[in-house]
Scaffold this motif. Structure first.
Motif, PDB file in Angstrom:
ATOM      1  N   LEU A 197      -2.246  -3.247  -4.943  1.00 35.65           N
ATOM      2  CA  LEU A 197      -1.016  -2.891  -4.246  1.00 35.65           C
ATOM      3  C   LEU A 197      -1.267  -1.846  -3.167  1.00 35.65           C
ATOM      4  O   LEU A 197      -1.970  -0.858  -3.387  1.00 35.65           O
ATOM      5  CB  LEU A 197       0.017  -2.347  -5.236  1.00 35.65           C
ATOM      6  CG  LEU A 197       0.392  -3.249  -6.416  1.00 35.65           C
ATOM      7  CD1 LEU A 197       1.517  -2.610  -7.209  1.00 35.65           C
ATOM      8  CD2 LEU A 197       0.774  -4.638  -5.940  1.00 35.65           C
ATOM      9  N   ALA A 198      -0.651  -2.079  -2.023  1.00 33.57           N
ATOM     10  CA  ALA A 198      -0.636  -1.061  -0.973  1.00 33.57           C
ATOM     11  C   ALA A 198       0.565  -0.143  -1.150  1.00 33.57           C
ATOM     12  O   ALA A 198       0.483   1.065  -0.919  1.00 33.57           O
ATOM     13  CB  ALA A 198      -0.593  -1.718   0.402  1.00 33.57           C
ATOM     14  N   SER A 199       1.678  -0.723  -1.609  1.00 36.57           N
ATOM     15  CA  SER A 199       2.906   0.052  -1.807  1.00 36.57           C
ATOM     16  C   SER A 199       3.921  -0.805  -2.549  1.00 36.57           C
ATOM     17  O   SER A 199       3.666  -1.981  -2.844  1.00 36.57           O
ATOM     18  CB  SER A 199       3.479   0.513  -0.455  1.00 36.57           C
ATOM     19  OG  SER A 199       3.768  -0.603   0.374  1.00 36.57           O
ATOM     20  N   GLU A 200       5.069  -0.194  -2.854  1.00 37.40           N
ATOM     21  CA  GLU A 200       6.198  -0.903  -3.459  1.00 37.40           C
ATOM     22  C   GLU A 200       7.443  -0.636  -2.614  1.00 37.40           C
ATOM     23  O   GLU A 200       7.592   0.444  -2.041  1.00 37.40           O
ATOM     24  CB  GLU A 200       6.429  -0.432  -4.897  1.00 37.40           C
ATOM     25  CG  GLU A 200       5.230  -0.656  -5.810  1.00 37.40           C
ATOM     26  CD  GLU A 200       5.474  -0.126  -7.214  1.00 37.40           C
ATOM     27  OE1 GLU A 200       6.517  -0.491  -7.806  1.00 37.40           O
ATOM     28  OE2 GLU A 200       4.637   0.640  -7.711  1.00 37.40           O
ATOM     29  N   CYS A 201       8.312  -1.618  -2.561  1.00 38.30           N
ATOM     30  CA  CYS A 201       9.551  -1.442  -1.798  1.00 38.30           C
ATOM     31  C   CYS A 201      10.692  -2.147  -2.510  1.00 38.30           C
ATOM     32  O   CYS A 201      10.482  -2.904  -3.459  1.00 38.30           O
ATOM     33  CB  CYS A 201       9.394  -1.954  -0.370  1.00 38.30           C
ATOM     34  SG  CYS A 201       9.259  -3.755  -0.222  1.00 38.30           S
ATOM     35  N   SER A 202      11.909  -1.876  -2.052  1.00 38.24           N
ATOM     36  CA  SER A 202      13.083  -2.540  -2.625  1.00 38.24           C
ATOM     37  C   SER A 202      14.098  -2.792  -1.523  1.00 38.24           C
ATOM     38  O   SER A 202      14.114  -2.113  -0.500  1.00 38.24           O
ATOM     39  CB  SER A 202      13.708  -1.667  -3.726  1.00 38.24           C
ATOM     40  OG  SER A 202      14.049  -0.390  -3.234  1.00 38.24           O
ATOM     41  N   GLN A 219      13.583   0.054   1.300  1.00 43.43           N
ATOM     42  CA  GLN A 219      13.152   1.406   0.965  1.00 43.43           C
ATOM     43  C   GLN A 219      11.714   1.349   0.446  1.00 43.43           C
ATOM     44  O   GLN A 219      11.362   0.448  -0.316  1.00 43.43           O
ATOM     45  CB  GLN A 219      14.028   2.016  -0.128  1.00 43.43           C
ATOM     46  CG  GLN A 219      15.489   2.125   0.215  1.00 43.43           C
ATOM     47  CD  GLN A 219      16.314   0.921  -0.128  1.00 43.43           C
ATOM     48  OE1 GLN A 219      17.172   0.498   0.641  1.00 43.43           O
ATOM     49  NE2 GLN A 219      16.066   0.312  -1.281  1.00 43.43           N
ATOM     50  N   LEU A 220      10.908   2.311   0.821  1.00 42.61           N
ATOM     51  CA  LEU A 220       9.537   2.426   0.319  1.00 42.61           C
ATOM     52  C   LEU A 220       9.562   3.328  -0.906  1.00 42.61           C
ATOM     53  O   LEU A 220      10.084   4.455  -0.839  1.00 42.61           O
ATOM     54  CB  LEU A 220       8.633   3.012   1.402  1.00 42.61           C
ATOM     55  CG  LEU A 220       7.121   2.891   1.205  1.00 42.61           C
ATOM     56  CD1 LEU A 220       6.692   1.431   1.223  1.00 42.61           C
ATOM     57  CD2 LEU A 220       6.392   3.671   2.303  1.00 42.61           C
ATOM     58  N   GLU A 232      11.400   6.600   0.345  1.00 38.39           N
ATOM     59  CA  GLU A 232      11.389   6.930   1.768  1.00 38.39           C
ATOM     60  C   GLU A 232      12.146   5.841   2.521  1.00 38.39           C
ATOM     61  O   GLU A 232      11.788   4.663   2.453  1.00 38.39           O
ATOM     62  CB  GLU A 232       9.960   7.054   2.283  1.00 38.39           C
ATOM     63  CG  GLU A 232       9.170   8.161   1.594  1.00 38.39           C
ATOM     64  CD  GLU A 232       7.746   8.276   2.100  1.00 38.39           C
ATOM     65  OE1 GLU A 232       7.553   8.715   3.249  1.00 38.39           O
ATOM     66  OE2 GLU A 232       6.824   7.898   1.344  1.00 38.39           O
ATOM     67  N   ALA A 233      13.194   6.245   3.208  1.00 41.44           N
ATOM     68  CA  ALA A 233      14.069   5.294   3.899  1.00 41.44           C
ATOM     69  C   ALA A 233      14.218   5.717   5.349  1.00 41.44           C
ATOM     70  O   ALA A 233      14.944   6.659   5.653  1.00 41.44           O
ATOM     71  CB  ALA A 233      15.432   5.227   3.209  1.00 41.44           C
ATOM     72  N   MET A 238       7.626   0.582   6.718  1.00 41.27           N
ATOM     73  CA  MET A 238       6.744  -0.535   6.387  1.00 41.27           C
ATOM     74  C   MET A 238       6.751  -1.501   7.570  1.00 41.27           C
ATOM     75  O   MET A 238       7.639  -1.441   8.422  1.00 41.27           O
ATOM     76  CB  MET A 238       7.205  -1.230   5.102  1.00 41.27           C
ATOM     77  CG  MET A 238       8.594  -1.840   5.153  1.00 41.27           C
ATOM     78  SD  MET A 238       9.113  -2.536   3.565  1.00 41.27           S
ATOM     79  CE  MET A 238       7.965  -3.904   3.389  1.00 41.27           C
ATOM     80  N   PRO A 239       5.752  -2.382   7.657  1.00 39.19           N
ATOM     81  CA  PRO A 239       5.692  -3.303   8.792  1.00 39.19           C
ATOM     82  C   PRO A 239       6.975  -4.120   8.939  1.00 39.19           C
ATOM     83  O   PRO A 239       7.550  -4.590   7.952  1.00 39.19           O
ATOM     84  CB  PRO A 239       4.492  -4.201   8.446  1.00 39.19           C
ATOM     85  CG  PRO A 239       3.626  -3.339   7.585  1.00 39.19           C
ATOM     86  CD  PRO A 239       4.576  -2.514   6.774  1.00 39.19           C
TER      87      PRO A 239
END
Length: 401
Positions: A197-202, A219-220, A232-233, A238-239
């Motif tokens: 994983l590079a990151s998670e988002c929703s 949101q990250l 973080e919003a 994110m791309p």
């Protein structure tokens, strides 16, 4: 699907002259913030929750203090309210069936039942247009023995009653998998392949009775020990292509369920250059929550319409407008760990920082890992929001991010 038009300030079902009353199953902080949003718009509220000091029950006009399946409690709720929502996914679906037969209920019992069962949930998420992580269903010893080698290392998750990292065990090999399933009492589970994983988002969407669907931008999210720590919003978190893909997928899931209410869909962003990235693409859909979500709390301070106002609007059949985020934002979860030796954290120092908004949930006991509140930082730029959030984290003893 058609729903009610329950206007704020309108006479309720009893003809008593009181404003329309909205009901919520569950008395936690999500219910509390729903109640506060409903009251701000002129509605009365009623909460059904067994806890006499539940955060939502303490601020609601009415509190029905019974179990979620108690027939007399459900009857009292129905007598009081014109429509019903829920604040957490583990409300028994059977209770929502009873309520839905008598009052507009959003989300529906069917949608909540799917979210309560990872096995059913995976099948529905697969229809989003974004792949799910490779997985296997384990309900029997035969299915355990038949697990494909390429699913390990993996994470074994109970099919039901798992949240904030509960009911999850990491397994590096078959031996650990067998021990993990035994430790979970052999209940139905899903084994998910561990991905780089590079990151998670929703993504949070709100869908009305008429099918209108609006959304916030992704949101990250950063999790620690299975619990959301930081959100973080802001633009560029994110791309853009992946953000757009996540929004489309979340709306597809809501449409597929014929969903009414606020829905959060969580995603994994895969590391570029990994075999899994080449195989699955940059984004994998993880799970959904049929309610407002911890990662959307920033909307209270950084957006013109919060996720809780959208929950009120969807339930009441009011128009949905596309939310507008007016400030870059970072949210910090405030867990019970901060109340060291029951001492009050230094809120005066935190609130001296610019753009800081403190939200405490009225919980009387601080336990390790318990969500006691959140801190939202708003600023003109992402850099400023991060800088202030890091300063607040340092004051509170929260690890940097």
């Amino acid at each position: 699907m058609s729903g009610p038009m329950l206007l704020p300030g309108a006479t309720g079902l009893t003809g008593s002259g009181q404003p329309t009353t909205l009901g919520v199953m569950g008395g936690g902080q999500l219910g509390r913030m729903f109640v506060q949003a409903a009251q701000a718009m002129g509605y009365f509220t009623v909460v059904l929750d067994p806890d006499v000091i539940s955060p939502a029950g303490l601020v609601s006009h009415y509190h029905v203090q019974t179990d979620y399946l108690d027939q007399q409690g459900l009857a009292q709720l129905l007598q009081r309210c014109a429509a019903v929502t829920t604040e957490f996914e583990n409300v028994p679906a059977g209770a929502l069936v009873t309520l839905g037969a008598a009052r507009p209920t959003a989300p529906s019992a069917d949608a909540v039942a799917i979210a309560q069962d990872r096995i059913k949930e995976k099948a529905h998420l697969a229809k989003s247009g974004v792949p799910v992580a490779p997985y296997a269903v384990i309900e029997t010893a035969e299915q355990l023995a038949a697990v494909a080698d390429d699913l390990l290392p993996g994470i074994l998750k109970t099919a039901r009653l798992g949240y904030d990292g509960k009911g999850q065990v990491r397994c590096r090999n078959r031996a650990e998998l067998a021990v993990a399933w035994g430790s979970l009492k052999g209940v139905p589970c899903v084994l998910e392949k561990m991905l780089p994983l590079a990151s998670e988002c929703s993504v949070i969407v709100a869908r009305g009775w008429d099918g209108t669907c609006v959304n916030y931008r992704p949101q990250l999210n950063l999790h620690r020990e299975g619990i959301l720590a930081v959100t973080e919003a802001y633009e560029g978190n994110m791309p853009l292509a992946l953000a757009d893909q996540a929004v489309v997928a979340a709306k597809n899931i809501a449409d597929e369920l014929n969903y009414v209410g606020v829905l959060c869909v969580e995603f994994f962003v895969l590391q570029e250059g990994s075999p899994e990235h080449a195989q699955l693409g940059g984004l994998v859909v993880n799970e959904m929550a049929p309610r407002p979500h911890n990662s959307g709390h920033y909307t209270l301070d950084a957006c013109d319409v919060s996720q809780f106002e959208l929950q009120v609007r969807t339930l009441a059949g009011l128009p949905l407008t596309q939310p507008r985020q007016h400030s870059a934002s970072v949210m910090l979860n405030l867990l019970g760990d901060l109340w060291v030796n029951e001492a009050t954290p230094p809120w005066d120092k935190v609130l001296a920082l610019p753009g800081v908004h403190l939200h405490l949930y009225g919980k009387l006991k601080a336990n390790k890992g318990r969500k006691m509140g959140h801190l939202t930082v708003t600023a003109a730029t992402a850099m400023d929001a991060r800088r202030t959030a890091l300063a607040a984290a340092d004051i509170l003893g929260i690890a940097p991010f």
